[in-house]
Write a protein that holds these residues in place. Structure first.
Motif, PDB file in Angstrom:
ATOM      1  N   ASN A 731     -12.963  15.171  -4.869  1.00  0.00           N
ATOM      2  CA  ASN A 731     -12.115  14.358  -4.280  1.00  0.00           C
ATOM      3  C   ASN A 731     -12.195  14.214  -2.873  1.00  0.00           C
ATOM      4  O   ASN A 731     -12.260  13.474  -2.151  1.00  0.00           O
ATOM      5  CB  ASN A 731     -10.668  15.049  -4.739  1.00  0.00           C
ATOM      6  N   GLU A 732     -12.863  15.525  -2.529  1.00  0.00           N
ATOM      7  CA  GLU A 732     -12.900  15.506  -0.883  1.00  0.00           C
ATOM      8  C   GLU A 732     -14.255  14.435  -0.415  1.00  0.00           C
ATOM      9  O   GLU A 732     -14.003  14.058   0.735  1.00  0.00           O
ATOM     10  CB  GLU A 732     -13.527  16.995  -0.698  1.00  0.00           C
ATOM     11  N   PHE A 733     -15.060  14.496  -1.271  1.00  0.00           N
ATOM     12  CA  PHE A 733     -16.086  13.275  -1.012  1.00  0.00           C
ATOM     13  C   PHE A 733     -15.385  11.778  -0.930  1.00  0.00           C
ATOM     14  O   PHE A 733     -15.592  11.193   0.035  1.00  0.00           O
ATOM     15  CB  PHE A 733     -17.142  13.426  -2.068  1.00  0.00           C
ATOM     16  N   LEU A 761      -6.829   0.241  -3.019  1.00  0.00           N
ATOM     17  CA  LEU A 761      -7.811   0.408  -4.099  1.00  0.00           C
ATOM     18  C   LEU A 761      -7.501  -0.274  -5.315  1.00  0.00           C
ATOM     19  O   LEU A 761      -6.157   0.078  -5.739  1.00  0.00           O
ATOM     20  CB  LEU A 761      -8.152   1.767  -4.353  1.00  0.00           C
ATOM     21  N   TYR A 762      -8.295  -0.952  -6.099  1.00  0.00           N
ATOM     22  CA  TYR A 762      -7.873  -1.880  -7.042  1.00  0.00           C
ATOM     23  C   TYR A 762      -9.042  -1.403  -8.357  1.00  0.00           C
ATOM     24  O   TYR A 762      -9.789  -0.558  -7.950  1.00  0.00           O
ATOM     25  CB  TYR A 762      -7.751  -3.205  -6.803  1.00  0.00           C
ATOM     26  N   GLY A 763      -8.677  -1.936  -9.387  1.00  0.00           N
ATOM     27  CA  GLY A 763      -9.523  -1.834 -10.530  1.00  0.00           C
ATOM     28  C   GLY A 763      -9.611  -0.429 -11.181  1.00  0.00           C
ATOM     29  O   GLY A 763     -10.675  -0.128 -11.876  1.00  0.00           O
ATOM     30  N   TYR A 783      -4.653  10.379  -6.081  1.00  0.00           N
ATOM     31  CA  TYR A 783      -3.686  11.053  -5.420  1.00  0.00           C
ATOM     32  C   TYR A 783      -4.304  11.779  -4.148  1.00  0.00           C
ATOM     33  O   TYR A 783      -3.576  11.923  -3.125  1.00  0.00           O
ATOM     34  CB  TYR A 783      -2.985  12.092  -6.285  1.00  0.00           C
ATOM     35  N   ALA A 784      -5.186  12.395  -4.358  1.00  0.00           N
ATOM     36  CA  ALA A 784      -5.844  13.057  -3.071  1.00  0.00           C
ATOM     37  C   ALA A 784      -6.277  12.141  -1.902  1.00  0.00           C
ATOM     38  O   ALA A 784      -6.021  12.360  -0.847  1.00  0.00           O
ATOM     39  CB  ALA A 784      -7.331  13.761  -3.371  1.00  0.00           C
ATOM     40  N   ILE A 785      -6.775  10.912  -2.268  1.00  0.00           N
ATOM     41  CA  ILE A 785      -7.097   9.873  -1.200  1.00  0.00           C
ATOM     42  C   ILE A 785      -5.792   9.593  -0.627  1.00  0.00           C
ATOM     43  O   ILE A 785      -5.754   9.357   0.769  1.00  0.00           O
ATOM     44  CB  ILE A 785      -7.775   8.660  -1.900  1.00  0.00           C
ATOM     45  N   SER A 786      -4.713   9.151  -1.409  1.00  0.00           N
ATOM     46  CA  SER A 786      -3.609   8.759  -0.772  1.00  0.00           C
ATOM     47  C   SER A 786      -2.761   9.982  -0.027  1.00  0.00           C
ATOM     48  O   SER A 786      -2.269   9.598   1.066  1.00  0.00           O
ATOM     49  CB  SER A 786      -2.541   8.181  -1.950  1.00  0.00           C
ATOM     50  N   LYS A 787      -2.821  11.163  -0.234  1.00  0.00           N
ATOM     51  CA  LYS A 787      -2.376  12.212   0.364  1.00  0.00           C
ATOM     52  C   LYS A 787      -3.183  12.299   1.653  1.00  0.00           C
ATOM     53  O   LYS A 787      -2.383  12.590   2.863  1.00  0.00           O
ATOM     54  CB  LYS A 787      -2.615  13.515  -0.509  1.00  0.00           C
ATOM     55  N   ALA A 790      -5.989   7.917   3.358  1.00  0.00           N
ATOM     56  CA  ALA A 790      -7.204   6.981   3.665  1.00  0.00           C
ATOM     57  C   ALA A 790      -7.135   5.571   3.173  1.00  0.00           C
ATOM     58  O   ALA A 790      -7.892   4.928   3.313  1.00  0.00           O
ATOM     59  CB  ALA A 790      -8.508   7.760   2.721  1.00  0.00           C
ATOM     60  N   VAL A 791      -6.013   5.399   2.311  1.00  0.00           N
ATOM     61  CA  VAL A 791      -5.594   4.004   1.946  1.00  0.00           C
ATOM     62  C   VAL A 791      -4.106   3.987   1.895  1.00  0.00           C
ATOM     63  O   VAL A 791      -3.384   5.050   2.212  1.00  0.00           O
ATOM     64  CB  VAL A 791      -6.070   3.657   0.527  1.00  0.00           C
ATOM     65  N   ASP A 792      -3.342   2.699   1.710  1.00  0.00           N
ATOM     66  CA  ASP A 792      -2.156   2.566   1.909  1.00  0.00           C
ATOM     67  C   ASP A 792      -1.290   2.229   0.696  1.00  0.00           C
ATOM     68  O   ASP A 792      -0.096   2.183   0.723  1.00  0.00           O
ATOM     69  CB  ASP A 792      -1.971   1.489   2.874  1.00  0.00           C
ATOM     70  N   PHE A 793      -2.065   1.429  -0.299  1.00  0.00           N
ATOM     71  CA  PHE A 793      -1.267   1.389  -1.485  1.00  0.00           C
ATOM     72  C   PHE A 793      -2.303   1.445  -2.880  1.00  0.00           C
ATOM     73  O   PHE A 793      -3.641   1.356  -2.737  1.00  0.00           O
ATOM     74  CB  PHE A 793      -0.627  -0.025  -1.513  1.00  0.00           C
ATOM     75  N   ALA A 794      -1.697   1.492  -4.004  1.00  0.00           N
ATOM     76  CA  ALA A 794      -2.658   1.693  -5.222  1.00  0.00           C
ATOM     77  C   ALA A 794      -2.312   0.349  -6.039  1.00  0.00           C
ATOM     78  O   ALA A 794      -1.443  -0.221  -5.960  1.00  0.00           O
ATOM     79  CB  ALA A 794      -1.986   2.712  -6.177  1.00  0.00           C
ATOM     80  N   ASN A 795      -3.496  -0.192  -6.548  1.00  0.00           N
ATOM     81  CA  ASN A 795      -3.526  -1.324  -7.286  1.00  0.00           C
ATOM     82  C   ASN A 795      -4.141  -1.187  -8.724  1.00  0.00           C
ATOM     83  O   ASN A 795      -5.241  -1.625  -8.870  1.00  0.00           O
ATOM     84  CB  ASN A 795      -4.351  -2.237  -6.613  1.00  0.00           C
ATOM     85  N   PRO A 796      -3.563  -0.239  -9.501  1.00  0.00           N
ATOM     86  CA  PRO A 796      -4.175  -0.002 -10.754  1.00  0.00           C
ATOM     87  C   PRO A 796      -4.378  -1.000 -11.749  1.00  0.00           C
ATOM     88  O   PRO A 796      -3.565  -2.028 -11.612  1.00  0.00           O
ATOM     89  CB  PRO A 796      -3.221   1.144 -11.269  1.00  0.00           C
TER      90      PRO A 796
END
Length: 988
Positions: A731-733, A761-763, A783-787, A790-796
């Motif tokens: 996740n750190e990567f 991030l999507y897809g 969750y690690a990226i959002s914490k 590094a990004v503002d919203f999730a697009n699963p």
């Protein structure tokens, strides 16, 4: 139910009942039960914990602190119970406690009176009840114990056959009672791949015991589990092929339109369905055992056409195709079946849509050993055709086949007459240019009709349109007039026709037709005409949401959006508020020379009040394997140390990102420098590995452990002993990677708009193994990226989630994601693996929006029809007046709404109002009562029709007519008082 079977936060409830159905869906033949346990007395005689036993001789002998010593399993209760109501059978109940450290546990029956030799049709089946609080880290399986010989040692050993792998819910079919599931699997098939991999001999292999197997991926705490097992049986299933006589295709040769291209390099270092015998495996009579893992399967990316030569002309009555897919069959192909004597003119004997194939396939589904993925026969019978050649045209994103059978019909070939209107000059000529025989155009606006392509090439066409319809785009030449059936049509010549845009003066409800004819350059389709019935529909001007995002996007501006006349006006008319006309392939062209057409569209969109943005895939296999990289290094699979065909992702980070003129960075800068409000990025490296174990990653892992102050172990050792820390390392990567992009985006946006960029991030799938953690490509976690901001919203990606499950997945994702969630959905499409009807698409929109999702991003415009735009606009018109509730409300507490089984409730609530969604997908007429625990003053149904409804004794009566368009009801409920809201989950 006995009092000791209970639910609490400290325990997991699981009741397991195993039985056999008396008649199978495999034809009219009954199954023969070859062995059964009558449970006259307690069948469990041995209990142990420890490492997975690979022979019965090691039971109780292995002691290992990692996996649990034998004294770490406590049996609290074991005995017979008569109270199970699902099938009214006596069953065995176990209540056990797994102490801290216990990872595996086994319960074995006494030996069978006689061993049962494995054969191709021996099946193990049963029923499973899962409590609502079942821990997703626990897998519980009923396993036959198979005795066989090891070719390596020559010794006889016993292997527990864990059907469905190590995940409890994989491969299960929901039953009519809530919480109940059914499983079934072919035992020999389930053992075959493992036997091949581990050099086991299945000749004379036999079942000697049955048992219960428990596995925990996390064994860090004490856990109590309740288990019920009953009426375990093994049966002999009937082979469907025996119903139809001689297989004319057996051992016959075949050709295909393209070479098999799925898993040509294996998967995670394992060989897959691609091998040298692909040219004989589809007609060799041997069935695959493990979906695409099995070499007997042959796989293609995209559709394929296969022609079998029967050597002489035959009467043909039945064709059977065995194909593999996920358990629900969501991606099975559409199938067109042709016959021919000379392989030049083709009789269309059967034409099955994706949904028709899926329905057929589900009736004959068999569960494989690979975590519930399945095989199934598609049976095309009652055919009235003949020929030497049998051609099957498969249309899907992926096609996996392992056997094709052809059986004779009842009539002689000479007695069969085929109508001339069922004869085609090519197999592409059935619906050669447009996917369907009917199309729709809107009376108020101009929307695209998306035409088919062949081998990524659009056709040159003549387009004939009737009076009061005009072709506006793409570029075309007027060819004159043609008369068909007494009607004069205007003929246009269109080069490279990907989409056509028609304007009509006809009122909604009118019916007419258009004709598409291949020009000389269309080669085998030159002169072929497709007549398309056209319905004129209405899409009223729709007021958009203010904050909830609605978007249809993804294709290229250059190839698609730039051809749409009056793009902004027509797009906005449907109530859409986010326009994303820039796709991934546009950026390299657009930033080198500003495209004035695009800049004009962006300006018009801003002036019209639309948000603007783009889609971009900056981290993918293409760039990871870029030829610009001077020092490439292949990723290594952590499971077996084999090299991948794709570079280690750190090559991308450490080398490619540092190249001058790095296109992915420039693409991000371009978007925000041109005023984008939002960009949706894709993390899609598909090197088919988990966590890279190359030398560089090993060194980085060692540094990471020193930084964390943990004991230094190898990356491979950590994969088995400390996956949580290894996941944190990986996740750190991703945090570092996406922070680089976020920094670039923020700087560009600040320079242009004076505020930071918004990227997401999507897809990415929202679940894995029942856990909500929103995994990214190569196993990174959202969750690690959002914490790390590094990004503002999730697009699963919710596109492959079945509609009845969508409310649960959407709600769980929202509850477990700290940032806003915009869902990624699909509707119809040119190349999508399955179709969504407009009714189903609307249901899906309602399910996500009333479960906390704050927007819908659609893939894709090149598959979004006027009917889909109409459906989307209807959803927006229905919910737009209640946007404030959707934005500021809280998810309802479902405990405040009592509903019967197979009915679900969702919704959002404020102190004074509830927007309540009631869903039932049983597709049968029923009337149910929803008991409202909180007092309600008034209820109004707002969809599918608007009407006041009566409330009696705080109860809402809901009627379903069984049709797809009536599976979802939405109500606005006004509270009489709101002092007792209860516990409600806050939106994150």
């Amino acid at each position: 139910m006995n009092s000791y079977l209970y639910k609490s936060k400290s325990s997991t409830l699981l009741i397991l009942f195993v039985s056999i159905i008396t008649l199978s869906a495999w034809g009219n033949k009954a199954e023969s039960i070859v062995w059964g346990e009558d449970f006259a007395q307690d069948p469990i005689v041995r209990v142990t914990t420890g490492l997975p036993p690979y022979s019965t001789s090691c039971i109780g002998e292995i002691k290992d602190k990692i996996y649990g010593n034998s004294n770490q399993l406590e049996v609290i209760h074991k005995g017979m119970n008569n109270n199970l109501k699902f099938l009214d059978h006596k069953y065995l109940e176990l209540q056990v406690k797994l102490n801290k450290g216990t990872k595996y546990a086994y319960f074995y029956s006494a030996p069978l009176k006689e061993k049962i030799l494995l054969n191709d049709n021996l099946h193990f089946s049963g029923y499973l009840f899962l409590g609502e609080d079942i821990n997703p880290n626990i897998a519980i399986k009923i396993c036959p114990l198979v005795e066989l010989k090891s070719l390596k040692t020559g010794k006889t050993i016993s292997i527990p056959c864990r059907i469905g792998g190590y995940v409890t819910i994989k491969g299960l079919t929901p039953q009519y009672l809530k919480g109940w599931y059914k499983f079934t699997a072919n035992i020999k098939a389930a053992m075959t791949v493992d036997a091949q991999r581990n050099s086991y001999c299945l000749k004379n292999a036999a079942i000697t015991h049955w048992g219960i197997f428990i596995s925990r991926t996390q064994a860090s705490s004490e856990e109590q589990i309740n288990i019920g097992v009953g009426n375990v049986k093994i049966s002999q299933k009937y082979d469907l092929r025996n119903n139809y006589g001689k297989n004319l295709a057996l051992k016959q040769t075949y050709t295909w339109s393209k070479e098999p291209n799925k898993f040509v390099n294996g998967y995670q270092g394992h060989p897959m369905c691609h091998d040298l015998d692909d040219k004989i495996q589809l007609t060799n009579g041997i069935l695959a055992h493990r979906a695409w893992w099995d070499k007997e399967t042959v796989g293609w990316e995209g559709g394929v056409t296969i022609t079998i030569d029967l050597q002489q002309s035959h009467s043909i009555g039945t064709v059977m195709v065995r194909t593999s897919d996920g358990f629900e069959g969501k991606h099975v192909p559409a199938i067109k079946l042709f016959t021919s004597d000379e392989n030049k003119k083709f009789h269309l004997a059967k034409n099955l849509t994706n949904n028709e194939v899926r329905s057929n396939w589900l009736q004959h589904r068999q569960i494989g050993h690979q975590d519930g993925n399945a095989h199934g026969w598609v049976i095309m019978d009652n055919l009235h055709t003949k020929g030497r050649y049998v051609t099957l045209k498969f249309e899907a994103s992926n096609v996996y086949l392992d056997e094709i059978c052809v059986f004779p019909g009842k009539l002689r070939a000479d007695d069969i007459s085929i109508p001339s209107d069922q004869i085609y000059v090519t197999t592409d000529a059935v619906t050669p240019f447009y996917k369907f025989s009917e199309a729709s155009i809107a009376s108020e606006i101009v929307l695209p009709l998306n035409l088919l392509q062949h081998r990524n090439r659009s056709y040159d066409l003549y387009v004939d349109v009737p009076p009061q319809i005009t072709l506006l785009s793409p570029k075309h030449a007027l060819e004159g007039k043609v008369t068909k059936n007494g009607v004069e049509y205007t003929r246009y010549a269109v080069k490279n026709a990907g989409e056509i845009y028609l304007k009509t003066l006809l009122p909604a409800g009118s019916k007419t037709s258009i004709h598409l004819t291949g020009m000389k350059s269309a080669k085998n389709l030159a002169g072929v005409t497709q007549d398309i019935a056209v319905n004129v529909i209405s899409i009223p001007k729709t007021k958009a949401f203010k904050k909830i995002l609605t978007n249809v996007g993804f294709p290229s501006f250059i190839q698609y959006w730039s051809k749409w006349p009056n793009l902004v006006e027509n797009y906005k008319h449907c109530g859409l508020n986010l326009i994303t006309p820039v796709g991934h392939i546009d950026y390299p062209v657009l930033w080198r020379k500003d495209n004035q057409n695009l800049i004009k569209v962006l300006l018009e969109a801003k002036q019209a009040g639309l948000m603007i943005g783009g889609h971009f895939s900056p981290f993918n296999n293409g760039v990871i394997n870029s030829k610009q990289v001077s020092n490439p290094r292949k990723a290594r699979y952590i499971e077996n140390d084999k090299k991948s065909e794709v570079n280690c992702p750190r090559v991308y980070m450490n080398q490619y990102l540092k190249l001058p003129g790095f296109t992915e960075i420039l693409g991000l800068e371009y978007g925000f420098k041109h005023g984008f409000d939002i960009m949706i990025l894709d993390s899609e490296p598909q090197w088919l590995g988990k966590i890279c174990a190359c030398d560089v990653c090993q060194k980085e892992w060692e540094k990471f452990q020193i930084k964390k102050g943990t004991k230094t172990i190898s990356i491979k050792k950590a994969y088995s002993d400390n996956q949580a820390l290894l996941q944190e390392f990986w996740n750190e990567f991703y945090v570092e990677l996406w922070n680089k992009f976020k920094k670039v985006a923020d700087m560009a946006s600040l320079a242009k708009r004076g505020k930071k960029a918004v990227i997401g991030l999507y897809g990415c799938a929202p679940q894995r193994n029942g856990e909500i953690h929103y995994p990214l490509g190569n196993e990174g976690e959202y969750y690690a990226i959002s914490k790390a901001n590094a990004v503002d919203f999730a697009n699963p990606t919710f596109s492959s989630i079945e509609t009845p499950d969508l409310h649960r997945i959407a709600r769980s994702t929202v509850e477990h994601t700290s940032q806003e969630v915009y869902s990624w959905l699909t509707a119809g499409g040119r190349y999508l693996p399955y179709e969504r009807t407009q009714a189903d698409f609307k249901n899906r929109c309602y399910e996500v929006l009333l479960n906390g999702v704050k927007g819908i991003i659609i893939w894709s415009a090149d598959g979004f029809s006027p009917l889909d735009y109409q459906a989307f606009a209807e959803v927006i018109r229905t919910l737009q007046p209640y946007e404030d509730i959707l934005i500021s409300g809280l998810l309802i507490n479902k405990d405040n709404y009592l509903v019967p089984d197979r009915v679900s409730v969702s919704g959002v609530t404020t102190k004074s109002q509830v927007l309540l969604l009631v869903s039932c997908y049983d597709r049968i007429e029923k009337e149910i009562n929803v008991k409202l625990k909180n007092h309600a003053k008034r209820a109004t149904q707002i969809s599918p029709i608007r009407q006041d409804v009566r409330l009696e004794n705080s109860s809402l009566t809901v009627k379903f007519n069984g049709k797809e368009g009536d599976c979802v009801k939405i109500y606005l409920i006004e509270r009489a008082n709101f002092k007792n809201l209860g516990s409600i989950a806050s939106l994150k």
